[in-house]
Design an enzyme around this catalytic site. Sequence first.
Site, PDB file in Angstrom:
ATOM      1  N   ALA A  65     -50.546   7.194 -18.189  1.00 42.19           N
ATOM      2  CA  ALA A  65     -51.070   5.935 -17.659  1.00 42.19           C
ATOM      3  C   ALA A  65     -50.124   4.814 -18.077  1.00 42.19           C
ATOM      4  O   ALA A  65     -49.412   4.926 -19.079  1.00 42.19           O
ATOM      5  CB  ALA A  65     -52.471   5.703 -18.211  1.00 42.19           C
ATOM      6  N   GLY A 109     -51.844  10.907 -19.060  1.00 46.53           N
ATOM      7  CA  GLY A 109     -52.471  10.995 -17.736  1.00 46.53           C
ATOM      8  C   GLY A 109     -51.660  11.858 -16.767  1.00 46.53           C
ATOM      9  O   GLY A 109     -52.222  12.446 -15.840  1.00 46.53           O
ATOM     10  N   GLU A 112     -52.643  15.304 -17.464  1.00 46.39           N
ATOM     11  CA  GLU A 112     -54.042  15.438 -17.027  1.00 46.39           C
ATOM     12  C   GLU A 112     -54.137  15.556 -15.498  1.00 46.39           C
ATOM     13  O   GLU A 112     -54.930  16.345 -14.976  1.00 46.39           O
ATOM     14  CB  GLU A 112     -54.856  14.249 -17.541  1.00 46.39           C
ATOM     15  N   GLU A 132     -51.340  10.536 -26.515  1.00 45.28           N
ATOM     16  CA  GLU A 132     -52.134   9.316 -26.658  1.00 45.28           C
ATOM     17  C   GLU A 132     -52.377   8.946 -28.120  1.00 45.28           C
ATOM     18  O   GLU A 132     -52.434   7.782 -28.478  1.00 45.28           O
ATOM     19  CB  GLU A 132     -53.479   9.462 -25.931  1.00 45.28           C
TER      20      GLU A 132
HETATM   21  N1  CAA Z   1     -46.295   3.406 -19.341  1.00 43.53           N
HETATM   22  C1  CAA Z   1     -45.479   2.385 -19.049  1.00 43.53           C
HETATM   23  N2  CAA Z   1     -44.110   2.484 -19.082  1.00 43.53           N
HETATM   24  C2  CAA Z   1     -43.599   3.673 -19.427  1.00 43.53           C
HETATM   25  C3  CAA Z   1     -44.398   4.789 -19.755  1.00 43.53           C
HETATM   26  C4  CAA Z   1     -45.823   4.620 -19.695  1.00 43.53           C
HETATM   27  N3  CAA Z   1     -46.662   5.618 -19.956  1.00 43.53           N
HETATM   28  N4  CAA Z   1     -43.592   5.822 -20.073  1.00 43.53           N
HETATM   29  C5  CAA Z   1     -42.336   5.383 -19.936  1.00 43.53           C
HETATM   30  N5  CAA Z   1     -42.319   4.086 -19.547  1.00 43.53           N
HETATM   31  C6  CAA Z   1     -41.149   3.238 -19.289  1.00 43.53           C
HETATM   32  C7  CAA Z   1     -40.491   2.765 -20.590  1.00 43.53           C
HETATM   33  O1  CAA Z   1     -41.158   1.655 -21.117  1.00 43.53           O
HETATM   34  C8  CAA Z   1     -39.091   2.446 -20.109  1.00 43.53           C
HETATM   35  O2  CAA Z   1     -39.127   1.206 -19.456  1.00 43.53           O
HETATM   36  P1  CAA Z   1     -37.894   0.146 -19.688  1.00 43.53           P
HETATM   37  O3  CAA Z   1     -36.698   0.852 -19.141  1.00 43.53           O
HETATM   38  O4  CAA Z   1     -38.325  -1.036 -18.872  1.00 43.53           O
HETATM   39  O5  CAA Z   1     -37.817  -0.080 -21.149  1.00 43.53           O
HETATM   40  C9  CAA Z   1     -38.851   3.512 -19.038  1.00 43.53           C
HETATM   41  O6  CAA Z   1     -40.134   4.002 -18.647  1.00 43.53           O
HETATM   42  C10 CAA Z   1     -38.034   4.684 -19.543  1.00 43.53           C
HETATM   43  O7  CAA Z   1     -38.670   5.178 -20.727  1.00 43.53           O
HETATM   44  P2  CAA Z   1     -37.889   5.397 -22.113  1.00 43.53           P
HETATM   45  O8  CAA Z   1     -36.784   4.407 -22.275  1.00 43.53           O
HETATM   46  O9  CAA Z   1     -38.916   5.446 -23.201  1.00 43.53           O
HETATM   47  O10 CAA Z   1     -37.245   6.834 -21.842  1.00 43.53           O
HETATM   48  P3  CAA Z   1     -36.991   8.003 -22.888  1.00 43.53           P
HETATM   49  O11 CAA Z   1     -36.235   9.038 -22.117  1.00 43.53           O
HETATM   50  O12 CAA Z   1     -36.387   7.492 -24.141  1.00 43.53           O
HETATM   51  O13 CAA Z   1     -38.449   8.586 -23.249  1.00 43.53           O
HETATM   52  C11 CAA Z   1     -40.708   9.314 -22.770  1.00 43.53           C
HETATM   53  C12 CAA Z   1     -39.256   9.158 -22.242  1.00 43.53           C
HETATM   54  C13 CAA Z   1     -40.735  10.396 -23.876  1.00 43.53           C
HETATM   55  C14 CAA Z   1     -41.545   9.788 -21.583  1.00 43.53           C
HETATM   56  C15 CAA Z   1     -41.228   7.968 -23.334  1.00 43.53           C
HETATM   57  O14 CAA Z   1     -41.014   6.976 -22.360  1.00 43.53           O
HETATM   58  C16 CAA Z   1     -42.666   7.970 -23.700  1.00 43.53           C
HETATM   59  O15 CAA Z   1     -43.017   8.431 -24.775  1.00 43.53           O
HETATM   60  N6  CAA Z   1     -43.567   7.409 -22.821  1.00 43.53           N
HETATM   61  C17 CAA Z   1     -44.949   7.198 -23.117  1.00 43.53           C
HETATM   62  C18 CAA Z   1     -45.734   8.507 -23.095  1.00 43.53           C
HETATM   63  C19 CAA Z   1     -47.190   8.251 -23.425  1.00 43.53           C
HETATM   64  O16 CAA Z   1     -47.549   7.816 -24.514  1.00 43.53           O
HETATM   65  N7  CAA Z   1     -48.083   8.573 -22.462  1.00 43.53           N
HETATM   66  C20 CAA Z   1     -49.511   8.417 -22.620  1.00 43.53           C
HETATM   67  C21 CAA Z   1     -49.961   7.163 -21.962  1.00 43.53           C
HETATM   68  S1  CAA Z   1     -51.680   6.788 -22.274  1.00 43.53           S
HETATM   69  C22 CAA Z   1     -52.558   7.747 -21.187  1.00 43.53           C
HETATM   70  O17 CAA Z   1     -52.018   8.444 -20.353  1.00 43.53           O
HETATM   71  C23 CAA Z   1     -54.052   7.630 -21.359  1.00 43.53           C
HETATM   72  C24 CAA Z   1     -54.897   8.513 -20.526  1.00 43.53           C
HETATM   73  O18 CAA Z   1     -55.121   9.683 -20.825  1.00 43.53           O
HETATM   74  C25 CAA Z   1     -55.552   7.967 -19.365  1.00 43.53           C
END
Ligand code: CAA
Length: 258
Positions: A65, A109, A112, A132
């Site tokens: 998400a 998400g 999921e 998460e």
């Molecule tokens: N939401 C918003 N932006 C996101 C995102 C997310 N879930 N995942 C990645 N992005 C964005 C980053 O902020 C970044 O944006 P900028 O270039 O503007 O800085 C861009 O995508 C590229 O990401 P990274 O620079 O972090 O790339 P990376 O290769 O170093 O890492 C990754 C990739 C491991 C996927 C890392 O981005 C990450 O850990 N993302 C978040 C994963 C996460 O925590 N997901 C759970 C979300 S909560 C949820 O889903 C709740 C639910 O159950 C409903």
Amino acid sequence: MSFEHILLEKKAAVGIIRFNRPKSMNALCQPLFAELSEALDDLESDDAIAAIIITGNDKAFAAGADIGEMVEASYQQMLADEGLNRQWDRIANCRKPVIAAVAGYALGGGCELAMSCDFIIAADNAKFGQPEITIGTMPGIGGTQRLTRLVGKARAMDMCLTGRMMDAQEAERAGLVSRVVPLESYFEEAFEAASLIAGFSRPVVKLAKEAVNAALETTLTQGLKTERRLFHSTFAFDDQKEGMKAFIEKRKPVFKHR
Ligand code: CAA
């Protein structure tokens, strides 16, 4: 029909929904969920479509998400948004077969939504996780429920409590994905599977999907009863007669979907 956050394509009898926010690893923002629901409504009501693929790009199916969108959300807002909560369940409520074609990250998400599909075909670079916990929350679209049913308590606890990711090979061993194929061919593999399903009797496919899903929802005795009734009911279709006659006559069946 035009969308901003997804791409919708219809190729023969297969509907393809592609998440299209490459700059944010296909982070699932609320408008994307709304578009996904609208696209599924369209594909589900289109008689020309018999199977659906949901996919992302080579780097990310979806990294979860949209965190930026959620950071300041209140408890009241999350609880009250009936539309969004319904959209989160839209894939699981689809009666047509849905395949997730996953390459790269399927996190939070994203994992999921992939698990809400009927099965997952993964590229060899796929990574699955429920991270998460690392951002101060927990799964909310089925991560604690579907993952536990698919991979068992030990692995689900490990993933939900430590946030560790599973690679494609471990995901296949654990039963989270049905096949792992090279990155270059994961979409073709999913398309071939969807086309194969689309060629079978559509009402029978629907019943088979319903029966498998019953296994996760009920006791074995009840599930077996459900299966038996659905199996019996396939004998009401012309397609069952045609399928079996074609086998005996050593020819390909021509299903009429009735
Ligand atoms: N939401 C918003 N932006 C996101 C995102 C997310 N879930 N995942 C990645 N992005 C964005 C980053 O902020 C970044 O944006 P900028 O270039 O503007 O800085 C861009 O995508 C590229 O990401 P990274 O620079 O972090 O790339 P990376 O290769 O170093 O890492 C990754 C990739 C491991 C996927 C890392 O981005 C990450 O850990 N993302 C978040 C994963 C996460 O925590 N997901 C759970 C979300 S909560 C949820 O889903 C709740 C639910 O159950 C409903």
